[in-house]
Design an enzyme around this catalytic site. Structure first.
Site, PDB file in Angstrom:
ATOM      1  N   LYS A   9      94.016  41.775  67.854  1.00 15.23           N
ATOM      2  CA  LYS A   9      95.051  40.919  68.445  1.00 15.23           C
ATOM      3  C   LYS A   9      94.817  39.441  68.063  1.00 15.23           C
ATOM      4  O   LYS A   9      93.745  39.095  67.549  1.00 15.23           O
ATOM      5  CB  LYS A   9      95.042  41.119  69.964  1.00 15.23           C
ATOM      6  N   TYR A  49     105.117  47.963  72.164  1.00 21.07           N
ATOM      7  CA  TYR A  49     104.718  48.137  73.562  1.00 21.07           C
ATOM      8  C   TYR A  49     105.861  48.680  74.435  1.00 21.07           C
ATOM      9  O   TYR A  49     105.863  48.462  75.653  1.00 21.07           O
ATOM     10  CB  TYR A  49     104.194  46.825  74.132  1.00 21.07           C
ATOM     11  N   PHE A  57     103.589  42.498  83.517  1.00 25.08           N
ATOM     12  CA  PHE A  57     102.904  41.672  82.521  1.00 25.08           C
ATOM     13  C   PHE A  57     103.520  41.795  81.118  1.00 25.08           C
ATOM     14  O   PHE A  57     103.020  41.210  80.160  1.00 25.08           O
ATOM     15  CB  PHE A  57     101.409  42.037  82.458  1.00 25.08           C
ATOM     16  N   ARG A  85      88.805  54.620  70.917  1.00 26.85           N
ATOM     17  CA  ARG A  85      88.963  54.065  72.264  1.00 26.85           C
ATOM     18  C   ARG A  85      87.596  53.793  72.908  1.00 26.85           C
ATOM     19  O   ARG A  85      87.425  52.831  73.653  1.00 26.85           O
ATOM     20  CB  ARG A  85      89.768  55.026  73.154  1.00 26.85           C
ATOM     21  N   THR A  91      90.337  49.040  79.158  1.00 25.08           N
ATOM     22  CA  THR A  91      91.408  48.039  79.034  1.00 25.08           C
ATOM     23  C   THR A  91      90.997  46.696  79.635  1.00 25.08           C
ATOM     24  O   THR A  91      91.207  45.647  79.022  1.00 25.08           O
ATOM     25  CB  THR A  91      92.691  48.553  79.740  1.00 25.08           C
ATOM     26  N   ARG A 102      85.375  45.272  73.653  1.00 28.58           N
ATOM     27  CA  ARG A 102      85.852  44.451  74.777  1.00 28.58           C
ATOM     28  C   ARG A 102      84.700  44.070  75.706  1.00 28.58           C
ATOM     29  O   ARG A 102      84.687  42.969  76.268  1.00 28.58           O
ATOM     30  CB  ARG A 102      86.942  45.194  75.538  1.00 28.58           C
ATOM     31  N   ASN A 112      92.231  40.752  75.516  1.00 31.69           N
ATOM     32  CA  ASN A 112      91.188  41.765  75.310  1.00 31.69           C
ATOM     33  C   ASN A 112      90.983  42.181  73.853  1.00 31.69           C
ATOM     34  O   ASN A 112      90.470  43.251  73.557  1.00 31.69           O
ATOM     35  CB  ASN A 112      91.406  42.964  76.237  1.00 31.69           C
ATOM     36  N   HIS A 115      93.620  46.405  70.046  1.00 31.24           N
ATOM     37  CA  HIS A 115      94.433  47.554  70.467  1.00 31.24           C
ATOM     38  C   HIS A 115      93.979  48.807  69.729  1.00 31.24           C
ATOM     39  O   HIS A 115      93.641  48.737  68.548  1.00 31.24           O
ATOM     40  CB  HIS A 115      95.914  47.308  70.125  1.00 31.24           C
ATOM     41  N   GLU A 126     102.700  54.854  66.135  1.00 34.25           N
ATOM     42  CA  GLU A 126     102.322  53.468  65.836  1.00 34.25           C
ATOM     43  C   GLU A 126     102.077  53.281  64.337  1.00 34.25           C
ATOM     44  O   GLU A 126     102.462  52.257  63.765  1.00 34.25           O
ATOM     45  CB  GLU A 126     101.082  53.084  66.663  1.00 34.25           C
TER      46      GLU A 126
HETATM   47  P1  GDP Z   1      95.112  49.615  76.309  1.00 35.26           P
HETATM   48  O1  GDP Z   1      95.669  50.902  75.750  1.00 35.26           O
HETATM   49  O2  GDP Z   1      93.673  49.743  76.749  1.00 35.26           O
HETATM   50  O3  GDP Z   1      95.307  48.432  75.388  1.00 35.26           O
HETATM   51  O4  GDP Z   1      95.922  49.307  77.663  1.00 35.26           O
HETATM   52  P2  GDP Z   1      97.475  49.527  78.031  1.00 35.26           P
HETATM   53  O5  GDP Z   1      98.165  50.338  76.967  1.00 35.26           O
HETATM   54  O6  GDP Z   1      97.534  49.991  79.422  1.00 35.26           O
HETATM   55  O7  GDP Z   1      98.049  48.043  78.006  1.00 35.26           O
HETATM   56  C1  GDP Z   1      98.331  47.393  76.798  1.00 35.26           C
HETATM   57  C2  GDP Z   1      97.814  45.973  76.882  1.00 35.26           C
HETATM   58  O8  GDP Z   1      98.520  45.283  77.902  1.00 35.26           O
HETATM   59  C3  GDP Z   1      96.340  45.843  77.281  1.00 35.26           C
HETATM   60  O9  GDP Z   1      95.454  45.983  76.193  1.00 35.26           O
HETATM   61  C4  GDP Z   1      96.306  44.446  77.849  1.00 35.26           C
HETATM   62  O10 GDP Z   1      96.242  43.460  76.826  1.00 35.26           O
HETATM   63  C5  GDP Z   1      97.662  44.351  78.519  1.00 35.26           C
HETATM   64  N1  GDP Z   1      97.559  44.691  79.954  1.00 35.26           N
HETATM   65  C6  GDP Z   1      97.403  45.912  80.507  1.00 35.26           C
HETATM   66  N2  GDP Z   1      97.343  45.847  81.846  1.00 35.26           N
HETATM   67  C7  GDP Z   1      97.482  44.522  82.142  1.00 35.26           C
HETATM   68  C8  GDP Z   1      97.506  43.784  83.364  1.00 35.26           C
HETATM   69  O11 GDP Z   1      97.382  44.336  84.453  1.00 35.26           O
HETATM   70  N3  GDP Z   1      97.661  42.426  83.266  1.00 35.26           N
HETATM   71  C9  GDP Z   1      97.811  41.793  82.058  1.00 35.26           C
HETATM   72  N4  GDP Z   1      97.956  40.448  82.037  1.00 35.26           N
HETATM   73  N5  GDP Z   1      97.782  42.448  80.894  1.00 35.26           N
HETATM   74  C10 GDP Z   1      97.624  43.799  80.932  1.00 35.26           C
HETATM   75 MG    MG Z   2      97.628  51.392  75.316  1.00 32.86          MG
END
Ligand code: GDP
Ligand code: MG
Length: 148
Positions: A9, A49, A57, A85, A91, A102, A112, A115, A126
């Site tokens: 990112k 996304y 968010f 992962r 996350t 992370r 973070n 991705h 993707e």
């Molecule tokens: P990942 O698969 O571990 O990347 O997590 P997700 O697919 O659930 O979410 C995608 C991305 O959205 C995450 O990597 C974070 O950058 C962001 N994100 C997820 N949950 C939150 C949250 O509760 N708050 C904020 N600000 N960002 C979030």
């Molecule tokens: Mg994800």
């Protein structure tokens, strides 16, 4: 063999973590099958996304992803989606184990660093979105030294 989509990112790029992150996947034994350094626009980030569009968010997440260039990659190997992962960590960096990307390099969930696809099916979608031209076709000559 299984493939996953990994993206460094904009914060990972700004913080100079590109080499370190690529190194972790390379050293594990996964094969790099696609790589591009690009800035994406809002509609592209929203597509990537799309599953999270109802989240509070979402707007901030899209702004974050389009805020600078990202490194988009295809990595290949046995179990690369799940192991990718694991290498990335949870996350929320506060819950990511030390030794994960992370866990080692991030503090806030909204910054973070990286991705990774969460399933083989998401990886397929993707990769099709980010690499419509498909993966680079090559064979690593170390293959028999990595696989039994
Ligand atoms: P990942 O698969 O571990 O990347 O997590 P997700 O697919 O659930 O979410 C995608 C991305 O959205 C995450 O990597 C974070 O950058 C962001 N994100 C997820 N949950 C939150 C949250 O509760 N708050 C904020 N600000 N960002 C979030
Ligand atoms: Mg994800």
């Amino acid at each position: 063999m299984e493939q996953t989509f990994i993206m460094i990112k904009p914060d990972g790029v700004q913080r100079g973590l590109v080499g370190e992150i690529i190194s972790r996947f390379e050293k594990k034994g996964f094969y790099l099958k696609g790589l591009k350094f690009i800035t994406v626009d809002q509609s592209f980030a929203e597509k990537h996304y799309a599953d999270l569009s109802a989240k509070p968010f979402f707007t901030g997440l899209v702004e974050y992803i389009i805020s600078g260039p990202v490194v988009a990659m295809i990595w290949e190997g046995k179990g690369v989606v799940a192991t990718g992962r694991t290498i990335i960590g949870a996350t929320n960096p506060a819950a990511s184990a030390p030794g994960t990307i992370r866990g080692d390099f991030a503090i806030d969930i909204g910054r973070n660093v990286i991705h990774g696809s969460d399933s083989v099916e998401s990886a397929r979608k993707e990769i099709a979105l980010w690499f419509p031209e498909g993966p680079v076709n090559w064979q690593n000559s170390l293959h028999p030294w990595i696989y039994e």
